[in-house]
Design an enzyme around this catalytic site. Structure first.
Site, PDB file in Angstrom:
ATOM      1  CD  GLU A 131      10.502  -2.425 -15.301  1.00 56.19           C
ATOM      2  OE1 GLU A 131      11.198  -2.992 -14.451  1.00 56.19           O
ATOM      3  OE2 GLU A 131       9.784  -1.455 -15.053  1.00 56.19           O
ATOM      4  CB  THR A 166       7.405  -6.698 -10.098  1.00 51.50           C
ATOM      5  OG1 THR A 166       7.712  -5.502  -9.403  1.00 51.50           O
ATOM      6  CG2 THR A 166       6.548  -6.374 -11.299  1.00 51.50           C
TER       7      THR A 166
HETATM    8  N1  HSE Z   1       2.539  -2.366 -14.431  1.00 52.61           N
HETATM    9  C1  HSE Z   1       3.481  -3.071 -13.623  1.00 52.61           C
HETATM   10  C2  HSE Z   1       2.740  -3.955 -12.637  1.00 52.61           C
HETATM   11  C3  HSE Z   1       4.315  -2.065 -12.885  1.00 52.61           C
HETATM   12  O1  HSE Z   1       1.879  -3.419 -11.940  1.00 52.61           O
HETATM   13  O2  HSE Z   1       3.001  -5.153 -12.572  1.00 52.61           O
HETATM   14  C4  HSE Z   1       5.333  -2.673 -11.942  1.00 52.61           C
HETATM   15  O3  HSE Z   1       6.523  -2.936 -12.592  1.00 52.61           O
END
Ligand code: HSE
Length: 299
Positions: free
Chosen positions: A127, A180
């Site tokens: 990830e 992201t």
């Molecule tokens: N919690 C993470 C974000 C999830 O919102 O950045 C996306 O990978």
């Protein structure tokens, strides 16, 4: 020996639990196939459905799988086929499905020596390659199924929450790109105390509503004071889509992970289907391509 698995798409954050809460979706997900080999490390032999790197060190499944193989230090390698059905960059855990799938599949090949918590730790390495940060709110529900809550990162602690059988989910994916990493960089480093209090009340309310099923508390709790105000401008027509969700009796609406997908929850499938049809029409009238899925939270 061959192992074939389904890796579900996931919704992270769920408004009230940034980097902590997530759920897995039924019926939307990738497939992966695993075979033991004589060499060492992960070899990716086939990728269908998307144009992703085949070299293990550039691929989230390769990175997560290799972290696990190094950790258990066994004398074999693994071949992986990845059949992507979840679109990359959609915000429903595409990279997480590959990272979580890699460690889950290798564990199945070996007759399950590792716990879900240990698998999550290795999946987070994959990830991190995709998002620049080791969070578990997508990989944990992908591995555990259902709804999970990360209660700590150091050390990692994950709670599998009670099943949410009565809830229907709609996913709307407008075809725009949100990275992201960038969606994290626009967030403020500090938040006002009053917002932090409200947000912790919402997460606590959400969890409490599941242990003693409380429909009203559940619906009220799925709100985001901290992240959505900063990210929603990245998603065209966000507020209009929220209005459509309310007009169709849906009980919660928000950004799925870092977007651009949005999730919507309802207590009847008909509400989700009508919300999706109207939202798709709105995007199409505005010349934007969009995918929509009607699903459930996995058991
Ligand atoms: N919690 C993470 C974000 C999830 O919102 O950045 C996306 O990978």
């Amino acid at each position: 020996d061959e192992v074939r698995i389904f890796c579900p798409a996931t919704v992270a954050n769920v408004n009230c639990g940034f980097d902590s809460l997530g759920f897995a979706l039924e019926g939307i997900g990738d497939e992966m196939v695993f075979r033991k080999t004589e060499g060492r490390g992960v070899t990716i032999t086939e990728i269908t459905g998307d144009d992703l790197p085949m070299e293990a060190h550039n691929n989230v499944a390769g990175v997560a799988g290799n972290a696990m193989l190094e950790g258990i230090n066994d004398d074999f390698g693994v071949e992986i086929e990845i059949h992507k059905k979840i679109r990359c960059g959609s915000g429903i855990g595409s990279s997480s499905a590959s990272a979580a799938g890699a460690v889950y599949g290798i564990n199945q090949l070996l007759d399950e020596p590792l716990s879900n918590l240990e698998l999550t730790r290795y999946a987070m390495k994959g990830e991190a390659l995709a998002s620049g940060n080791e969070h578990a709110d997508n990989v944990a529900p992908c591995i555990y199924g259902g709804t999970t809550l990360v209660t700590g990162y150091s050390p990692l602690k994950i709670i599998a929450l009670p099943p949410l059988e009565k809830v229907y989910v709609g996913i709307l994916h407008p075809h725009i790109t949100i990275k992201t990493k960038e969606a994290r960089e626009i967030l403020p480093k500090t938040v006002p105390l009053a917002d932090a209090i409200k947000q912790s009340q919402h997460l606590a309310g959400f969890v409490a509503s599941l242990y003693e099923w409380d429909k009203e508390l559940f619906s009220e709790s799925i709100q985001d004071m901290l992240v959505e105000p900063h990210r929603k401008q990245l998603i065209p027509h966000f507020d209009e889509i929220r209005t459509i969700s309310k007009e169709n009796q849906c009980i919660a609406f928000g950004i799925s992970g870092s977007g651009p997908s949005m999730f919507c929850l309802a207590f009847a499938k008909a509400h989700i289907d009508s919300y999706l049809a109207k939202s798709v029409a709105l995007y199409q009238e505005n010349g934007l391509q969009v995918d929509s899925y009607s699903s459930r939270i996995s058991g």
